[in-house]
Design a protein around this motif. Structure first.
Motif, PDB file in Angstrom:
ATOM      1  N   VAL A 109      -4.181  -4.845   9.326  1.00  0.00           N
ATOM      2  CA  VAL A 109      -5.424  -4.491  10.019  1.00  0.00           C
ATOM      3  C   VAL A 109      -6.058  -5.749  10.570  1.00  0.00           C
ATOM      4  O   VAL A 109      -6.117  -6.777   9.898  1.00  0.00           O
ATOM      5  CB  VAL A 109      -6.387  -3.767   9.051  1.00  0.00           C
ATOM      6  N   GLU A 110      -6.522  -5.658  11.810  1.00  0.00           N
ATOM      7  CA  GLU A 110      -7.186  -6.779  12.469  1.00  0.00           C
ATOM      8  C   GLU A 110      -8.434  -6.244  13.160  1.00  0.00           C
ATOM      9  O   GLU A 110      -8.332  -5.311  13.971  1.00  0.00           O
ATOM     10  CB  GLU A 110      -6.223  -7.392  13.494  1.00  0.00           C
ATOM     11  N   ASN A 111      -9.594  -6.789  12.835  1.00  0.00           N
ATOM     12  CA  ASN A 111     -10.869  -6.346  13.405  1.00  0.00           C
ATOM     13  C   ASN A 111     -11.088  -4.843  13.229  1.00  0.00           C
ATOM     14  O   ASN A 111     -11.541  -4.156  14.141  1.00  0.00           O
ATOM     15  CB  ASN A 111     -10.969  -6.727  14.887  1.00  0.00           C
ATOM     16  N   GLY A 112     -10.709  -4.333  12.074  1.00  0.00           N
ATOM     17  CA  GLY A 112     -10.917  -2.919  11.777  1.00  0.00           C
ATOM     18  C   GLY A 112      -9.903  -1.976  12.392  1.00  0.00           C
ATOM     19  O   GLY A 112      -9.972  -0.770  12.173  1.00  0.00           O
ATOM     20  N   GLU A 113      -8.968  -2.495  13.177  1.00  0.00           N
ATOM     21  CA  GLU A 113      -7.936  -1.678  13.815  1.00  0.00           C
ATOM     22  C   GLU A 113      -6.578  -1.967  13.192  1.00  0.00           C
ATOM     23  O   GLU A 113      -6.299  -3.103  12.804  1.00  0.00           O
ATOM     24  CB  GLU A 113      -7.805  -2.004  15.310  1.00  0.00           C
ATOM     25  N   THR A 114      -5.736  -0.939  13.118  1.00  0.00           N
ATOM     26  CA  THR A 114      -4.371  -1.156  12.655  1.00  0.00           C
ATOM     27  C   THR A 114      -3.623  -1.902  13.753  1.00  0.00           C
ATOM     28  O   THR A 114      -3.465  -1.393  14.858  1.00  0.00           O
ATOM     29  CB  THR A 114      -3.681   0.177  12.325  1.00  0.00           C
ATOM     30  N   ALA A 115      -3.186  -3.109  13.437  1.00  0.00           N
ATOM     31  CA  ALA A 115      -2.523  -3.960  14.422  1.00  0.00           C
ATOM     32  C   ALA A 115      -1.009  -3.910  14.314  1.00  0.00           C
ATOM     33  O   ALA A 115      -0.300  -4.286  15.245  1.00  0.00           O
ATOM     34  CB  ALA A 115      -2.997  -5.401  14.264  1.00  0.00           C
ATOM     35  N   PHE A 116      -0.492  -3.454  13.167  1.00  0.00           N
ATOM     36  CA  PHE A 116       0.957  -3.464  12.936  1.00  0.00           C
ATOM     37  C   PHE A 116       1.276  -2.392  11.905  1.00  0.00           C
ATOM     38  O   PHE A 116       0.622  -2.289  10.875  1.00  0.00           O
ATOM     39  CB  PHE A 116       1.359  -4.845  12.400  1.00  0.00           C
ATOM     40  N   GLY A 130      14.269  -0.328   9.452  1.00  0.00           N
ATOM     41  CA  GLY A 130      12.889   0.026   9.724  1.00  0.00           C
ATOM     42  C   GLY A 130      12.501  -0.088  11.175  1.00  0.00           C
ATOM     43  O   GLY A 130      13.227  -0.652  11.996  1.00  0.00           O
ATOM     44  N   TYR A 131      11.332   0.485  11.466  1.00  0.00           N
ATOM     45  CA  TYR A 131      10.733   0.440  12.798  1.00  0.00           C
ATOM     46  C   TYR A 131       9.326  -0.077  12.682  1.00  0.00           C
ATOM     47  O   TYR A 131       8.592   0.294  11.767  1.00  0.00           O
ATOM     48  CB  TYR A 131      10.690   1.835  13.430  1.00  0.00           C
ATOM     49  N   ALA A 132       8.942  -0.923  13.609  1.00  0.00           N
ATOM     50  CA  ALA A 132       7.589  -1.467  13.645  1.00  0.00           C
ATOM     51  C   ALA A 132       6.942  -1.089  14.965  1.00  0.00           C
ATOM     52  O   ALA A 132       7.616  -0.996  15.991  1.00  0.00           O
ATOM     53  CB  ALA A 132       7.625  -2.984  13.508  1.00  0.00           C
ATOM     54  N   THR A 133       5.632  -0.875  14.918  1.00  0.00           N
ATOM     55  CA  THR A 133       4.856  -0.661  16.140  1.00  0.00           C
ATOM     56  C   THR A 133       3.585  -1.492  16.051  1.00  0.00           C
ATOM     57  O   THR A 133       3.050  -1.716  14.971  1.00  0.00           O
ATOM     58  CB  THR A 133       4.470   0.824  16.348  1.00  0.00           C
ATOM     59  N   ASN A 134       3.127  -1.955  17.202  1.00  0.00           N
ATOM     60  CA  ASN A 134       1.865  -2.696  17.238  1.00  0.00           C
ATOM     61  C   ASN A 134       0.765  -1.763  17.733  1.00  0.00           C
ATOM     62  O   ASN A 134       1.013  -0.589  18.019  1.00  0.00           O
ATOM     63  CB  ASN A 134       1.984  -3.962  18.095  1.00  0.00           C
ATOM     64  N   LYS A 135      -0.457  -2.285  17.865  1.00  0.00           N
ATOM     65  CA  LYS A 135      -1.576  -1.421  18.240  1.00  0.00           C
ATOM     66  C   LYS A 135      -1.469  -0.891  19.660  1.00  0.00           C
ATOM     67  O   LYS A 135      -2.084   0.104  19.991  1.00  0.00           O
ATOM     68  CB  LYS A 135      -2.911  -2.136  18.020  1.00  0.00           C
ATOM     69  N   ALA A 136      -0.656  -1.524  20.494  1.00  0.00           N
ATOM     70  CA  ALA A 136      -0.447  -1.038  21.861  1.00  0.00           C
ATOM     71  C   ALA A 136       0.647   0.022  21.923  1.00  0.00           C
ATOM     72  O   ALA A 136       0.940   0.552  22.988  1.00  0.00           O
ATOM     73  CB  ALA A 136      -0.098  -2.199  22.783  1.00  0.00           C
ATOM     74  N   GLY A 137       1.278   0.318  20.781  1.00  0.00           N
ATOM     75  CA  GLY A 137       2.327   1.336  20.751  1.00  0.00           C
ATOM     76  C   GLY A 137       3.710   0.813  21.053  1.00  0.00           C
ATOM     77  O   GLY A 137       4.665   1.573  21.120  1.00  0.00           O
ATOM     78  N   GLN A 138       3.859  -0.503  21.246  1.00  0.00           N
ATOM     79  CA  GLN A 138       5.164  -1.084  21.494  1.00  0.00           C
ATOM     80  C   GLN A 138       5.926  -1.135  20.174  1.00  0.00           C
ATOM     81  O   GLN A 138       5.326  -1.328  19.126  1.00  0.00           O
ATOM     82  CB  GLN A 138       5.021  -2.485  22.075  1.00  0.00           C
ATOM     83  N   GLY A 139       7.241  -0.966  20.223  1.00  0.00           N
ATOM     84  CA  GLY A 139       8.010  -0.915  18.993  1.00  0.00           C
ATOM     85  C   GLY A 139       9.225  -1.805  18.993  1.00  0.00           C
ATOM     86  O   GLY A 139       9.690  -2.269  20.034  1.00  0.00           O
ATOM     87  N   ALA A 140       9.732  -2.039  17.782  1.00  0.00           N
ATOM     88  CA  ALA A 140      10.955  -2.817  17.588  1.00  0.00           C
ATOM     89  C   ALA A 140      11.647  -2.305  16.335  1.00  0.00           C
ATOM     90  O   ALA A 140      10.999  -1.827  15.406  1.00  0.00           O
ATOM     91  CB  ALA A 140      10.649  -4.304  17.441  1.00  0.00           C
ATOM     92  N   ARG A 141      12.977  -2.399  16.324  1.00  0.00           N
ATOM     93  CA  ARG A 141      13.764  -1.987  15.160  1.00  0.00           C
ATOM     94  C   ARG A 141      14.160  -3.221  14.365  1.00  0.00           C
ATOM     95  O   ARG A 141      14.368  -4.284  14.924  1.00  0.00           O
ATOM     96  CB  ARG A 141      15.005  -1.224  15.617  1.00  0.00           C
ATOM     97  N   TRP A 142      14.286  -3.054  13.031  1.00  0.00           N
ATOM     98  CA  TRP A 142      14.592  -4.170  12.158  1.00  0.00           C
ATOM     99  C   TRP A 142      15.651  -3.785  11.143  1.00  0.00           C
ATOM    100  O   TRP A 142      15.721  -2.630  10.719  1.00  0.00           O
ATOM    101  CB  TRP A 142      13.357  -4.571  11.349  1.00  0.00           C
ATOM    102  N   ILE A 143      16.442  -4.777  10.739  1.00  0.00           N
ATOM    103  CA  ILE A 143      17.300  -4.663   9.571  1.00  0.00           C
ATOM    104  C   ILE A 143      16.956  -5.852   8.682  1.00  0.00           C
ATOM    105  O   ILE A 143      17.077  -6.997   9.106  1.00  0.00           O
ATOM    106  CB  ILE A 143      18.799  -4.723   9.925  1.00  0.00           C
ATOM    107  N   LEU A 144      16.477  -5.579   7.472  1.00  0.00           N
ATOM    108  CA  LEU A 144      16.134  -6.626   6.532  1.00  0.00           C
ATOM    109  C   LEU A 144      17.188  -6.678   5.426  1.00  0.00           C
ATOM    110  O   LEU A 144      17.719  -5.651   5.021  1.00  0.00           O
ATOM    111  CB  LEU A 144      14.785  -6.358   5.868  1.00  0.00           C
ATOM    112  N   ARG A 145      17.471  -7.875   4.947  1.00  0.00           N
ATOM    113  CA  ARG A 145      18.355  -8.048   3.786  1.00  0.00           C
ATOM    114  C   ARG A 145      17.711  -9.068   2.867  1.00  0.00           C
ATOM    115  O   ARG A 145      16.869  -9.867   3.296  1.00  0.00           O
ATOM    116  CB  ARG A 145      19.750  -8.493   4.213  1.00  0.00           C
ATOM    117  N   ARG A 146      18.098  -9.032   1.604  1.00  0.00           N
ATOM    118  CA  ARG A 146      17.564  -9.990   0.643  1.00  0.00           C
ATOM    119  C   ARG A 146      17.899 -11.406   1.073  1.00  0.00           C
ATOM    120  O   ARG A 146      19.010 -11.676   1.532  1.00  0.00           O
ATOM    121  CB  ARG A 146      18.182  -9.772  -0.736  1.00  0.00           C
TER     122      ARG A 146
END
Length: 148
Positions: A109-116, A130-146
């Motif tokens: 949250v940034e300035n009371g708005e969900t930013a990510f 996983g999938y991420a979106t920012n407050k503008a609705g733009q998205g990206a896909r991720w693969i995380l590993r340890r």
């Protein structure tokens, strides 16, 4: 070795259709939609499986247990996530807003708005898709590993 590489380059330039079918990035993106959860997502979970350091190409993630609950930090390396509008060196902090034994949702949250927002699922192989979106609705896909 150089001759083999040169021959491959010549072959790929001679047959452009074959070159277009080659993978374009360092890793294949996670599937769409996310895989089904491998656990009972209705049961609450402590999140111990998520704690620690995770990495994705050009980013580091860290999950910690603090007084207010589970928190996370994402640190960008080079400008790989232009789709989300973040630049090299960007650091995003937030909290784990939903959690099961193999799924989670992250918010910042940034300035009371969900930013990510990030929605992830742990796979049988121990990776997180996983999938991420920012407050503008733009998205990206991720693969995380340890982190090793």
């Amino acid at each position: 070795m150089r001759r083999a590489a040169l021959a491959l380059c010549c072959l790929l330039t001679a047959v452009p259709a074959l070159a277009e079918d080659l993978p374009q990035g360092p890793k294949a993106p996670p599937p769409e939609p996310l895989p089904d959860a491998i656990c009972d997502i209705a049961k609450p979970d402590s999140g111990d499986w998520l704690l620690g350091r995770w990495v994705a190409p050009y980013s580091k993630w860290e999950f910690k247990r603090e007084a207010q609950g589970l928190t996370w930090t994402l640190e960008q390396k080079p400008d790989i996530n232009r789709d989300l509008g973040y630049k090299q060196g960007t650091v995003i902090d937030g909290k784990v807003s939903e959690l099961s034994a193999c799924t989670f949702r992250l918010t910042a949250v940034e300035n009371g708005e969900t930013a990510f927002n990030f929605e992830g699922v742990l796979t049988d192989g121990g990776k997180i898709y996983g999938y991420a979106t920012n407050k503008a609705g733009q998205g990206a896909r991720w693969i995380l590993r340890r982190q090793r």
